[in-house]
Design an enzyme around this catalytic site. Structure first.
Site, PDB file in Angstrom:
ATOM      1  N   SER A   1     -37.885  -0.307  -4.863  1.00 41.82           N
ATOM      2  CA  SER A   1     -38.447   0.390  -5.783  1.00 41.82           C
ATOM      3  C   SER A   1     -39.901   0.921  -5.364  1.00 41.82           C
ATOM      4  O   SER A   1     -40.438   0.074  -4.455  1.00 41.82           O
ATOM      5  CB  SER A   1     -38.736  -0.586  -6.922  1.00 41.82           C
ATOM      6  OG  SER A   1     -39.876  -0.087  -7.715  1.00 41.82           O
TER       7      SER A   1
ATOM      8  N   TYR B   1     -40.920  -9.222 -10.963  1.00 42.39           N
ATOM      9  CA  TYR B   1     -40.050  -8.312 -10.661  1.00 42.39           C
ATOM     10  C   TYR B   1     -40.179  -7.546  -9.499  1.00 42.39           C
ATOM     11  O   TYR B   1     -39.284  -7.259  -8.386  1.00 42.39           O
ATOM     12  CB  TYR B   1     -39.911  -7.365 -11.826  1.00 42.39           C
ATOM     13  CG  TYR B   1     -38.935  -5.923 -11.574  1.00 42.39           C
ATOM     14  CD1 TYR B   1     -37.727  -5.906 -11.395  1.00 42.39           C
ATOM     15  CD2 TYR B   1     -39.980  -4.787 -11.028  1.00 42.39           C
ATOM     16  CE1 TYR B   1     -37.182  -4.751 -10.667  1.00 42.39           C
ATOM     17  CE2 TYR B   1     -39.069  -3.539 -10.675  1.00 42.39           C
ATOM     18  CZ  TYR B   1     -38.025  -3.700 -10.426  1.00 42.39           C
ATOM     19  OH  TYR B   1     -36.864  -2.773 -10.257  1.00 42.39           O
TER      20      TYR B   1
ATOM     21  N   LYS C   1     -38.041  -7.562  -5.476  1.00 42.98           N
ATOM     22  CA  LYS C   1     -37.782  -6.430  -4.565  1.00 42.98           C
ATOM     23  C   LYS C   1     -38.455  -6.234  -3.176  1.00 42.98           C
ATOM     24  O   LYS C   1     -37.649  -6.239  -2.102  1.00 42.98           O
ATOM     25  CB  LYS C   1     -38.335  -4.889  -5.237  1.00 42.98           C
ATOM     26  CG  LYS C   1     -37.642  -4.774  -6.738  1.00 42.98           C
ATOM     27  CD  LYS C   1     -35.953  -4.278  -6.368  1.00 42.98           C
ATOM     28  CE  LYS C   1     -35.478  -4.006  -7.580  1.00 42.98           C
ATOM     29  NZ  LYS C   1     -34.276  -4.121  -7.403  1.00 42.98           N
TER      30      LYS C   1
HETATM   31  P1  NAD Z   1     -29.673  -1.418 -15.079  1.00 47.48           P
HETATM   32  O1  NAD Z   1     -30.215  -2.786 -15.967  1.00 47.48           O
HETATM   33  O2  NAD Z   1     -29.183  -0.202 -16.174  1.00 47.48           O
HETATM   34  O3  NAD Z   1     -28.626  -1.790 -14.354  1.00 47.48           O
HETATM   35  C1  NAD Z   1     -28.489  -2.916 -13.449  1.00 47.48           C
HETATM   36  C2  NAD Z   1     -26.963  -3.477 -13.796  1.00 47.48           C
HETATM   37  O4  NAD Z   1     -26.770  -4.512 -13.229  1.00 47.48           O
HETATM   38  C3  NAD Z   1     -26.558  -3.576 -15.346  1.00 47.48           C
HETATM   39  O5  NAD Z   1     -25.665  -3.076 -15.663  1.00 47.48           O
HETATM   40  C4  NAD Z   1     -26.608  -5.450 -15.357  1.00 47.48           C
HETATM   41  O6  NAD Z   1     -25.792  -5.628 -16.424  1.00 47.48           O
HETATM   42  C5  NAD Z   1     -26.113  -5.554 -13.987  1.00 47.48           C
HETATM   43  N1  NAD Z   1     -26.495  -6.803 -13.449  1.00 47.48           N
HETATM   44  C6  NAD Z   1     -27.833  -7.465 -13.572  1.00 47.48           C
HETATM   45  N2  NAD Z   1     -27.920  -8.677 -13.044  1.00 47.48           N
HETATM   46  C7  NAD Z   1     -26.343  -8.771 -12.660  1.00 47.48           C
HETATM   47  C8  NAD Z   1     -25.763  -9.978 -12.038  1.00 47.48           C
HETATM   48  N3  NAD Z   1     -26.539 -10.997 -11.684  1.00 47.48           N
HETATM   49  N4  NAD Z   1     -24.256  -9.844 -11.604  1.00 47.48           N
HETATM   50  C9  NAD Z   1     -23.954  -8.528 -11.714  1.00 47.48           C
HETATM   51  N5  NAD Z   1     -24.437  -7.488 -12.538  1.00 47.48           N
HETATM   52  C10 NAD Z   1     -25.551  -7.778 -12.879  1.00 47.48           C
HETATM   53  O7  NAD Z   1     -30.783  -1.044 -14.337  1.00 47.48           O
HETATM   54  P2  NAD Z   1     -30.917   0.434 -13.564  1.00 47.48           P
HETATM   55  O8  NAD Z   1     -32.207   1.204 -14.066  1.00 47.48           O
HETATM   56  O9  NAD Z   1     -29.724   1.136 -13.570  1.00 47.48           O
HETATM   57  O10 NAD Z   1     -31.368  -0.242 -12.287  1.00 47.48           O
HETATM   58  C11 NAD Z   1     -30.437  -0.445 -11.218  1.00 47.48           C
HETATM   59  C12 NAD Z   1     -31.048  -1.083  -9.911  1.00 47.48           C
HETATM   60  O11 NAD Z   1     -32.331  -0.183  -9.401  1.00 47.48           O
HETATM   61  C13 NAD Z   1     -31.952  -2.230 -10.218  1.00 47.48           C
HETATM   62  O12 NAD Z   1     -32.037  -3.172  -9.242  1.00 47.48           O
HETATM   63  C14 NAD Z   1     -33.483  -1.972 -10.608  1.00 47.48           C
HETATM   64  O13 NAD Z   1     -34.450  -3.051 -10.361  1.00 47.48           O
HETATM   65  C15 NAD Z   1     -33.718  -0.964  -9.578  1.00 47.48           C
HETATM   66  N6  NAD Z   1     -34.595   0.071  -9.824  1.00 47.48           N
HETATM   67  C16 NAD Z   1     -34.662   0.614 -11.261  1.00 47.48           C
HETATM   68  C17 NAD Z   1     -35.804   1.474 -11.542  1.00 47.48           C
HETATM   69  C18 NAD Z   1     -35.788   2.239 -12.875  1.00 47.48           C
HETATM   70  O14 NAD Z   1     -37.000   2.569 -13.227  1.00 47.48           O
HETATM   71  N7  NAD Z   1     -34.710   2.234 -13.584  1.00 47.48           N
HETATM   72  C19 NAD Z   1     -36.680   1.974 -10.440  1.00 47.48           C
HETATM   73  C20 NAD Z   1     -36.840   1.328  -9.037  1.00 47.48           C
HETATM   74  C21 NAD Z   1     -35.440   0.426  -8.886  1.00 47.48           C
HETATM   75  C1  WQD Z   2     -44.835   5.395 -16.726  1.00 47.09           C
HETATM   76  C2  WQD Z   2     -46.130   5.935 -17.363  1.00 47.09           C
HETATM   77  C3  WQD Z   2     -47.470   3.980 -18.145  1.00 47.09           C
HETATM   78  C4  WQD Z   2     -44.673   3.695 -21.354  1.00 47.09           C
HETATM   79  C5  WQD Z   2     -41.923   1.039 -13.902  1.00 47.09           C
HETATM   80  C6  WQD Z   2     -41.827  -0.194 -13.101  1.00 47.09           C
HETATM   81  C7  WQD Z   2     -41.359   0.242 -11.678  1.00 47.09           C
HETATM   82  C8  WQD Z   2     -40.024   1.060 -11.735  1.00 47.09           C
HETATM   83  C9  WQD Z   2     -40.094   2.187 -12.630  1.00 47.09           C
HETATM   84  C10 WQD Z   2     -38.136  -0.668 -11.427  1.00 47.09           C
HETATM   85  C11 WQD Z   2     -47.276   4.817 -16.904  1.00 47.09           C
HETATM   86  C12 WQD Z   2     -46.909   5.178 -19.323  1.00 47.09           C
HETATM   87  C13 WQD Z   2     -45.359   4.033 -20.464  1.00 47.09           C
HETATM   88  C14 WQD Z   2     -45.370   3.796 -22.809  1.00 47.09           C
HETATM   89  C15 WQD Z   2     -47.067   4.980 -21.834  1.00 47.09           C
HETATM   90  N1  WQD Z   2     -38.995   0.317 -12.106  1.00 47.09           N
HETATM   91  N2  WQD Z   2     -46.550   4.526 -20.338  1.00 47.09           N
HETATM   92  N3  WQD Z   2     -46.618   4.439 -22.955  1.00 47.09           N
HETATM   93  O1  WQD Z   2     -44.806   1.705 -14.964  1.00 47.09           O
HETATM   94  O2  WQD Z   2     -44.480   3.612 -13.481  1.00 47.09           O
HETATM   95  O3  WQD Z   2     -42.876   1.887 -13.602  1.00 47.09           O
HETATM   96  O4  WQD Z   2     -40.546   1.556 -13.943  1.00 47.09           O
HETATM   97  O5  WQD Z   2     -38.482  -0.699 -10.394  1.00 47.09           O
HETATM   98  O6  WQD Z   2     -41.296  -0.969 -10.822  1.00 47.09           O
HETATM   99  O7  WQD Z   2     -43.275  -0.788 -13.113  1.00 47.09           O
HETATM  100  O8  WQD Z   2     -42.871   3.416 -15.215  1.00 47.09           O
HETATM  101  O9  WQD Z   2     -42.036   4.550 -17.340  1.00 47.09           O
HETATM  102  O10 WQD Z   2     -43.153   2.163 -17.668  1.00 47.09           O
HETATM  103  O11 WQD Z   2     -44.658   4.194 -17.120  1.00 47.09           O
HETATM  104  O12 WQD Z   2     -48.361   5.582 -21.759  1.00 47.09           O
HETATM  105  O13 WQD Z   2     -44.709   3.424 -23.831  1.00 47.09           O
HETATM  106  O14 WQD Z   2     -46.070   6.007 -18.710  1.00 47.09           O
HETATM  107  O15 WQD Z   2     -48.581   3.577 -18.271  1.00 47.09           O
HETATM  108  O16 WQD Z   2     -48.462   5.410 -16.455  1.00 47.09           O
HETATM  109  P1  WQD Z   2     -43.741   2.665 -14.406  1.00 47.09           P
HETATM  110  P2  WQD Z   2     -43.126   3.354 -16.806  1.00 47.09           P
END
Ligand code: NAD
Ligand code: WQD
Length: 338
Positions: A124, A149, A153
């Site tokens: 991330s 969190y 990562k």
């Molecule tokens: P999500 O929660 O929709 O998908 C994650 C999946 O993993 C879920 O279906 C959950 O049931 C499964 N899971 C969790 N723990 C598990 C375990 N111990 N064993 C087996 N399955 C498990 O999330 P997402 O948004 O699809 O994110 C996927 C990956 O990408 C995550 O690792 C997340 O941290 C990373 N990521 C997400 C974002 C974002 O903003 N969505 C940003 C950066 C990184």
């Molecule tokens: C985006 C912008 C908020 C909600 C997070 C995690 C990051 C990654 C992606 C997993 C910011 C603003 C948000 C709301 C708002 N995830 N906001 N009102 O914080 O950039 O990233 O998700 O790895 O690790 O930190 O994403 O969508 O929460 O926020 O004003 O109700 O929207 O302040 O500026 P963020 P976000």
């Protein structure tokens, strides 16, 4: 040979499964169903017209993982499984370290025992922390993370780097995602958060559908053009296509590779609100709230390394991200069926 997709029924995983199969790549999926519905499996099959093996397995369960390796021919892994809510991770740090860090250790150990040494990991942009100035490049220092969190990562990146240093026959690709939004064009797959959404786009779509009264904008006094936070939103299908390129790379080349997956363009919260209103025709009422702890003003990528080395570039703009998020939300007001 197949790619094992952990967390493959979640938001990013499900879209990636579709694009992997569209690219002719065989997949095996595991998920413990903690943060997704089983019906996401049916939607992936319906969209691709292809069946694939699914196992309900937790990545911390070494025996369960071994059974998958015994039953299937797996040569590489895309590792999405993890918990991802920043706020929740501050309340439950042990659960986050156990699930994400311990889970990854168990997975890597089972992979090693089975001679499978190729992995793409969902990292991330959060690993860049508070102190780097955007556009963020892969060679910037990482680790100044503000929450458990993000630390999971960062720690997993460290573990994978140490693993590669100890044994260069691994092929490891760390993908640093920026802010994934959007949904599949069909409107049958998208993001389905539990409870009150933490992230901006699902909150906006829930306001649009009438589930929430108004959006709270977290701060309008940042040093940005309109004072609200600026982020690099990326369409989830572009992100999924980045995984296809990444897995193709690790299948043919050993090494440790790190790529940003973003568009390289930042949009403010109010830009996103306006773009969504235009795409949906729905007005989004909002009010300005205090800053959210841990937020930074601006975060966007320099995605040029992924273009140069993977031949990947995000193609979908903010309008399409908003249109597709809205199509998903309006066709599935309650998300995936149980
Ligand atoms: P999500 O929660 O929709 O998908 C994650 C999946 O993993 C879920 O279906 C959950 O049931 C499964 N899971 C969790 N723990 C598990 C375990 N111990 N064993 C087996 N399955 C498990 O999330 P997402 O948004 O699809 O994110 C996927 C990956 O990408 C995550 O690792 C997340 O941290 C990373 N990521 C997400 C974002 C974002 O903003 N969505 C940003 C950066 C990184
Ligand atoms: C985006 C912008 C908020 C909600 C997070 C995690 C990051 C990654 C992606 C997993 C910011 C603003 C948000 C709301 C708002 N995830 N906001 N009102 O914080 O950039 O990233 O998700 O790895 O690790 O930190 O994403 O969508 O929460 O926020 O004003 O109700 O929207 O302040 O500026 P963020 P976000």
């Amino acid at each position: 040979m197949a790619v094992l997709v952990t967390g493959g029924l979640g938001y990013i995983g499900s879209h990636t499964c579709v694009e992997l199969m569209n690219a002719g790549i065989d997949i095996v999926v595991i998920d413990n169903l903690y943060n997704c519905k089983k019906s996401s499996y049916d939607r992936i099959k319906a969209l691709t017209g292809r069946d694939f093996p699914f196992y309900k397995v937790d990545i911390r369960d070494a025996k369960g993982l071994q059974n998958v390796f015994d039953s299937e021919k797996i040569d590489s892994v895309i590792h999405f499984a993890g918990l991802k809510a920043v706020g929740e991770s501050c309340e439950k740090p042990l659960e986050y370290f156990d699930n994400n860090v311990n889970g990854t250790l168990v997975l890597l150990d089972v992979m090693r025992k089975n001679g499978c040494k190729k992995i793409v990991f969902s990292s991330s942009a959060t690993v860049y922390g508070m102190n780097n100035v955007s556009p963020l490049t892969e060679d910037m220092p990482v680790g100044g993370v503000t929450n458990p969190y993000g630390r999971t990562k960062y720690m997993i990146e460290c573990i994978m780097k140490d693993l590669f240093a100890s044994d260069n026959s691994w092929s490891i690709c760390l993908l640093r995602y920026f802010n994934p939004i959007g949904a599949h064009k069909s409107g049958t797959m998208g993001e389905d958060p539990n409870g009150i959404p933490n992230n901006l786009m699902p909150y906006i779509t829930q306001v649009a559908i009438g589930k929430r009264a108004e959006l709270g904008v977290f701060g309008n006094d940042y040093d940005t053009p309109d004072g609200t936070g600026v982020r690099d939103y990326i369409h989830v299908v572009d992100l999924a296509l980045g995984h296809v390129k990444a897995v193709e790379k690790i299948r043919k080349e050993d090494g440790l590779f790190i790529y940003n997956l973003g568009t390289g363009t930042g949009y403010s919260v109010l830009d996103v609100v306006k773009a969504f209103e235009k795409a949906s025709g729905v007005k989004i009422p909002y009010s300005i709230k205090p800053r959210r702890p841990g937020d930074i003003a601006t975060c966007y990528s320099d995605p040029s390394k992924a273009l140069k080395e993977l031949g990947w570039k995000a193609e979908r703009g903010i309008e399409e991200m908003c249109e597709d998020s809205w199509r998903w939300q309006s066709k599935n007001p309650d998300g995936y069926p149980d």
